[in-house]
Structure formats: structure tokens, C-alpha cells
Write a protein that holds these residues in place. Sequence first.
Motif, PDB file in Angstrom:
ATOM      1  N   CYS A  37      25.701 -23.986  -2.885  1.00  0.00           N
ATOM      2  CA  CYS A  37      25.743 -24.604  -4.211  1.00  0.00           C
ATOM      3  C   CYS A  37      25.602 -23.521  -5.279  1.00  0.00           C
ATOM      4  CB  CYS A  37      24.620 -25.625  -4.369  1.00  0.00           C
ATOM      5  SG  CYS A  37      24.667 -26.969  -3.164  1.00  0.00           S
ATOM      6  N   LEU A  57      21.035 -30.208  -3.034  1.00  0.00           N
ATOM      7  CA  LEU A  57      20.829 -28.844  -3.529  1.00  0.00           C
ATOM      8  C   LEU A  57      19.787 -28.105  -2.704  1.00  0.00           C
ATOM      9  CD1 LEU A  57      20.789 -29.460  -7.405  1.00  0.00           C
ATOM     10  CD2 LEU A  57      22.733 -28.751  -5.994  1.00  0.00           C
ATOM     11  N   SER A  60      20.905 -26.859   1.079  1.00  0.00           N
ATOM     12  CA  SER A  60      22.019 -25.923   1.240  1.00  0.00           C
ATOM     13  C   SER A  60      21.595 -24.645   1.952  1.00  0.00           C
ATOM     14  CB  SER A  60      22.576 -25.546  -0.141  1.00  0.00           C
ATOM     15  OG  SER A  60      21.611 -24.779  -0.856  1.00  0.00           O
ATOM     16  N   THR A  63      21.464 -21.926  -2.704  1.00  0.00           N
ATOM     17  CA  THR A  63      21.718 -22.537  -4.008  1.00  0.00           C
ATOM     18  C   THR A  63      21.487 -21.434  -5.032  1.00  0.00           C
ATOM     19  OG1 THR A  63      21.178 -24.811  -3.379  1.00  0.00           O
ATOM     20  CG2 THR A  63      20.917 -24.238  -5.694  1.00  0.00           C
ATOM     21  N   GLU A 172      29.282 -31.061  -4.732  1.00  0.00           N
ATOM     22  CA  GLU A 172      28.116 -30.930  -3.853  1.00  0.00           C
ATOM     23  C   GLU A 172      27.959 -32.163  -2.960  1.00  0.00           C
ATOM     24  OE1 GLU A 172      28.051 -28.044  -6.848  1.00  0.00           O
ATOM     25  OE2 GLU A 172      27.860 -30.198  -7.236  1.00  0.00           O
TER      26      GLU A 172
END
Length: 254
Positions: A37, A57, A60, A63, A172
Motif C-alpha cells: 500500500c 492497510l 500489507s 504500507t 487496496e
Amino acid sequence: MRDRFKIQNVGISITDLNDAVKLIMEQANSKTPAYVCVINTRATYIGNHDPDYCRILNSSFLTVPDGKPIEWYAHASGLKQVKKTSGPDLFESICSTTQNEKYTHFLYGSTPEVIQKMKDNLLIKYPNLQIVGAVSPPFGSPEELANDAIVKLINKLKPTFFWLGLGAPKQERVMDLFIKSIDSSILIGVGLVFDYQAGNVKRAPIWMQKAGMEGIYRLIQQPRRVNYRSLSVLFSIVPQILRILFIKKVYGKS
């Protein structure tokens, strides 16, 4: 993986551009699927007001901090090693790194015209870049965009890098659906990078990027998106930075 610092509930990787590229390339070489992200203050704001998006988020592989304000927040918190890692810079760095190698790329998003111009411009800039797919999907929900047909295509072509230009928070959400079904690709959501690469949108001058004004420059180019909400979201991180600096000044701690 990298440790993270929190802006309220959203965890952002303690990284910079070079470190992020290194980690992503290592993950790509492992053939293990992952998603990255690239978030600015707007995505951070959404994450702090939408628990499911926040989960995405925070789950991930990385990020990364796309924007000077997030870098300033990290520095105010004592994390001087955090540097702005923007989508355009990350995209260019990975394309440059992989242009003469075995790595392959797939482009997913935007309009047919934009994605074709993007592909053409990339091959002028990086003649040996291996682009194995470029798809402009019809407008739809994340579930529609992460349909079985595109999943089968990804697993058939096995692109090293699958780039999404769908904009946040949709890209996302799509990556979160893809990651459950793909075999090996690295998914990276880069939003407006597709328009930058196509030449449809100009990036802010370097001085504006360094001054943390890139978000303002984007809004100037898209005046229909300028309203009280867009401006309040853009500057939402400023009071948090000032709060950290005030606490450090008064109490000598973050």
C-alpha cells in the motif's frame, strides 16, 4: 517486513524509497505473493475512519509513506529514518531496476486510452521492460474488479509485479481480495501514477514536492475535487504533528 509507526490506528512502515525497493525485490524473488500500500494523508484519514480499510492497510507486506506530511509526522515522533516513498518514485525505481531482467509487469486500471499511452511511454523509456498484460477494467465494485477471470489470468501469466491504478481506497480493497487467490505476484496500488506515465497529468515541481505541497498541486489540477472535505482531509495530519511537537517541547517526550 519492517516495523511500523502508528498514526492513530494506521500502521505505516518505517522505511524509505531505497529500503522499500530492496524489500519488494527480495519478496518478488521469493515468489511469495504480497501486496504493498502506498498511502498519503487522505488514505490515512480513511483508514482511521473505516475499520476494514484500516485492517487492509495494516495487513500489507509494506504500507509506505507517500507524502511529506507523513514523513514530518514520523520525524516529529523521532523516526528520522522514515522518508517519503511516493507512488511515482516507487514505480520508476522498480521499472528501472527490472528493465533488463527476468521480471515482468502487468498494468490494471484507468481507461483504455490511458493504459495504452502508459504502456507506449514506458516502452520508450524502458525498451526492455517486459509488460505481459495491460487491462482497463470496466467500472465496478472491488468484488467485480477482482473477478475470477482476472485472477485466472494473473495466475496464468504470473507477472512479477501487478500494478493497480484504481485509486484509494478501491485499489487496496481489490488487492485484499486478490491476495487470497493469486500464486506469486507482488500487488502494488499506485493510483494516479497511470495518468502521470500516460502524460495526462503533470507531477508537482520538485520544490512543491519537497515543501509537502504535492497534494495541493493535485487538487489544483483537479478543481472539481476541491471542497471543504477534500481540504480538511488533506490537512488533517497537521494538528497531530503539532500535538507531538508540543508534547515533546513541554514534557520532553513523544
